[in-house]
Design a protein around this motif. Sequence first.
Motif, PDB file in Angstrom:
ATOM      1  N   GLN A 152     -13.065   7.474  -3.839  1.00 24.83           N
ATOM      2  CA  GLN A 152     -13.810   7.903  -2.648  1.00 24.83           C
ATOM      3  C   GLN A 152     -13.062   7.543  -1.380  1.00 24.83           C
ATOM      4  N   ARG A 153     -12.519   6.334  -1.369  1.00 25.61           N
ATOM      5  CA  ARG A 153     -11.782   5.876  -0.172  1.00 25.61           C
ATOM      6  C   ARG A 153     -10.562   6.756   0.068  1.00 25.61           C
ATOM      7  N   PHE A 154      -9.856   7.109  -1.015  1.00 25.15           N
ATOM      8  CA  PHE A 154      -8.655   7.957  -0.884  1.00 25.15           C
ATOM      9  C   PHE A 154      -9.033   9.315  -0.292  1.00 25.15           C
ATOM     10  N   MET A 155     -10.115   9.886  -0.794  1.00 25.70           N
ATOM     11  CA  MET A 155     -10.533  11.212  -0.321  1.00 25.70           C
ATOM     12  C   MET A 155     -10.926  11.173   1.161  1.00 25.70           C
ATOM     13  N   LYS A 156     -11.423  10.009   1.596  1.00 22.15           N
ATOM     14  CA  LYS A 156     -11.837   9.870   3.009  1.00 22.15           C
ATOM     15  C   LYS A 156     -10.685   9.403   3.908  1.00 22.15           C
ATOM     16  N   GLY A 157      -9.573   9.037   3.289  1.00 25.89           N
ATOM     17  CA  GLY A 157      -8.448   8.521   4.082  1.00 25.89           C
ATOM     18  C   GLY A 157      -8.625   7.060   4.457  1.00 25.89           C
ATOM     19  N   ASP A 158      -9.460   6.347   3.706  1.00 27.87           N
ATOM     20  CA  ASP A 158      -9.715   4.951   4.007  1.00 27.87           C
ATOM     21  C   ASP A 158      -8.847   4.036   3.120  1.00 27.87           C
ATOM     22  N   VAL A 159      -7.559   4.314   3.118  1.00 26.63           N
ATOM     23  CA  VAL A 159      -6.570   3.495   2.405  1.00 26.63           C
ATOM     24  C   VAL A 159      -5.380   3.326   3.358  1.00 26.63           C
ATOM     25  N   GLY A 160      -4.455   2.480   2.986  1.00 29.85           N
ATOM     26  CA  GLY A 160      -3.334   2.199   3.884  1.00 29.85           C
ATOM     27  C   GLY A 160      -2.557   3.441   4.285  1.00 29.85           C
ATOM     28  N   TRP A 161      -2.349   3.633   5.571  1.00 30.82           N
ATOM     29  CA  TRP A 161      -1.661   4.782   6.192  1.00 30.82           C
ATOM     30  C   TRP A 161      -2.504   6.056   6.149  1.00 30.82           C
ATOM     31  N   GLY A 162      -3.806   5.883   5.938  1.00 30.50           N
ATOM     32  CA  GLY A 162      -4.752   6.968   6.194  1.00 30.50           C
ATOM     33  C   GLY A 162      -4.804   8.077   5.165  1.00 30.50           C
ATOM     34  N   SER A 163      -5.089   9.273   5.670  1.00 26.11           N
ATOM     35  CA  SER A 163      -5.369  10.413   4.797  1.00 26.11           C
ATOM     36  C   SER A 163      -4.093  11.022   4.216  1.00 26.11           C
ATOM     37  N   TRP A 164      -4.017  11.081   2.889  1.00 27.14           N
ATOM     38  CA  TRP A 164      -2.893  11.782   2.219  1.00 27.14           C
ATOM     39  C   TRP A 164      -2.878  13.243   2.653  1.00 27.14           C
ATOM     40  N   TYR A 165      -4.051  13.859   2.726  1.00 29.76           N
ATOM     41  CA  TYR A 165      -4.173  15.298   3.010  1.00 29.76           C
ATOM     42  C   TYR A 165      -3.570  15.614   4.391  1.00 29.76           C
ATOM     43  N   ASP A 166      -3.973  14.833   5.401  1.00 27.62           N
ATOM     44  CA  ASP A 166      -3.458  15.073   6.759  1.00 27.62           C
ATOM     45  C   ASP A 166      -1.959  14.793   6.825  1.00 27.62           C
ATOM     46  N   HIS A 167      -1.525  13.792   6.065  1.00 22.63           N
ATOM     47  CA  HIS A 167      -0.113  13.388   6.084  1.00 22.63           C
ATOM     48  C   HIS A 167       0.768  14.527   5.579  1.00 22.63           C
ATOM     49  N   VAL A 168       0.490  14.994   4.360  1.00 27.03           N
ATOM     50  CA  VAL A 168       1.363  16.034   3.769  1.00 27.03           C
ATOM     51  C   VAL A 168       1.253  17.347   4.549  1.00 27.03           C
ATOM     52  N   LYS A 169       0.057  17.635   5.061  1.00 29.65           N
ATOM     53  CA  LYS A 169      -0.127  18.880   5.819  1.00 29.65           C
ATOM     54  C   LYS A 169       0.563  18.797   7.185  1.00 29.65           C
ATOM     55  N   GLY A 170       0.499  17.631   7.800  1.00 27.15           N
ATOM     56  CA  GLY A 170       1.078  17.449   9.136  1.00 27.15           C
ATOM     57  C   GLY A 170       2.579  17.695   9.132  1.00 27.15           C
ATOM     58  N   PHE A 171       3.289  17.096   8.188  1.00 29.71           N
ATOM     59  CA  PHE A 171       4.741  17.295   8.122  1.00 29.71           C
ATOM     60  C   PHE A 171       5.081  18.719   7.682  1.00 29.71           C
ATOM     61  N   TRP A 172       4.244  19.282   6.817  1.00 36.55           N
ATOM     62  CA  TRP A 172       4.478  20.660   6.361  1.00 36.55           C
ATOM     63  C   TRP A 172       4.412  21.624   7.554  1.00 36.55           C
ATOM     64  N   ALA A 173       3.405  21.429   8.383  1.00 42.31           N
ATOM     65  CA  ALA A 173       3.230  22.316   9.542  1.00 42.31           C
ATOM     66  C   ALA A 173       4.369  22.128  10.546  1.00 42.31           C
ATOM     67  N   ALA A 174       4.938  20.921  10.600  1.00 37.38           N
ATOM     68  CA  ALA A 174       5.959  20.630  11.621  1.00 37.38           C
ATOM     69  C   ALA A 174       7.376  20.934  11.143  1.00 37.38           C
ATOM     70  N   ARG A 175       7.526  21.305   9.867  1.00 34.13           N
ATOM     71  CA  ARG A 175       8.874  21.311   9.282  1.00 34.13           C
ATOM     72  C   ARG A 175       9.805  22.348   9.897  1.00 34.13           C
ATOM     73  N   GLU A 176       9.267  23.400  10.488  1.00 34.61           N
ATOM     74  CA  GLU A 176      10.167  24.391  11.080  1.00 34.61           C
ATOM     75  C   GLU A 176      10.453  24.086  12.548  1.00 34.61           C
ATOM     76  N   LYS A 177       9.505  23.408  13.163  1.00 38.07           N
ATOM     77  CA  LYS A 177       9.668  23.069  14.580  1.00 38.07           C
ATOM     78  C   LYS A 177      10.658  21.896  14.743  1.00 38.07           C
ATOM     79  N   GLU A 178      10.578  20.932  13.813  1.00 38.89           N
ATOM     80  CA  GLU A 178      11.424  19.740  13.917  1.00 38.89           C
ATOM     81  C   GLU A 178      12.528  19.798  12.860  1.00 38.89           C
ATOM     82  N   ASN A 179      13.376  18.765  12.897  1.00 42.54           N
ATOM     83  CA  ASN A 179      14.520  18.693  11.985  1.00 42.54           C
ATOM     84  C   ASN A 179      14.084  18.001  10.685  1.00 42.54           C
TER      85      ASN A 179
END
Length: 287
Positions: A152-179
Amino acid sequence: MAGKLTVVEGMAVAEVVAANWEQIYNFQARPGDILIDTYPKSGTTWMQEIVDLILHDGDEQICMRAPISERIPFIELLHLMKPGFEEVNARPSPRVLKSHLPYQLVPPSFWKHNCKVIYVARNARDTLTSFFHFDHLVLIHPDPEPFEDYLQRFMKGDVGWGSWYDHVKGFWAAREKENILYILFEDKKKNPSQEIQKVAKFLGKELSEDLLLKIAKLSSFEHMKNNPMANNSDFPKEILDQSEKSFMRKGKVGDWKTLFTAQQNEMFEADYERQMSDTTLKFPKLK
Ligand code: A3P
């Protein structure tokens, strides 16, 4: 004694990391520095070893000059362990650094200098499974038991370094804009040489077939597990207690099946579909 999490800029993180947030966020990257960024347990150490081997043309001896945590320092823990901020600041460029920070919280100096960023993502279930086992050893994180709560904590992002979902999506969305080079753990497992070659190309190196095979062998799970300079056995005991279990656990794809019940998997899947509905990022289907 178990540690506690707190929230910094919307990300759950160990209190001891949050306590030094200003210095972490204001880390001064320089042109040419390389960052390896991942959500925890996505194969960071494996990528660290690969990058060090590539940059040193597969020289085994040079890559055993120091533990991996010193060769490629971890930005969020620099105030807690060697080599520390002062030494890292004094190192000549280009430096290679490690971080678990989500895209939006990466120290802005990396983007300002257009630094190369290698991002590794691992499928959610295996990441969670690896993290659950690992959090039994991590003394700066809360006790992960029972698994049902951890899920439950993992799904809510209540573990160290937060949400896995936001993490993988955030870098995916930025991958063409950044290096950013975006690598999947599962691809690396299936075809190590191919993924190592991608990393080498990104770093401006062309590897011969022999060198590629050598690096794949030196960075294999078995080799790293037995290499005291690559297996994190030196990690400070106040942070990581490896007296009973070690950091190098299994290194497999699909180990989540040993932990999830069928019911937990169904519930996780439904939530996963919801949380990943706004991205084109896809992981290989796990049988
Ligand atoms: P498991 O717990 O599933 O075994 P990180 O470095 O991001 O903390 O990731 C650790 C995970 O990567 C652990 O997964 C660890 O065993 C695995 N790992 C480390 N080195 C590896 C390698 N050379 N090949 C495959 N997996 C590796």
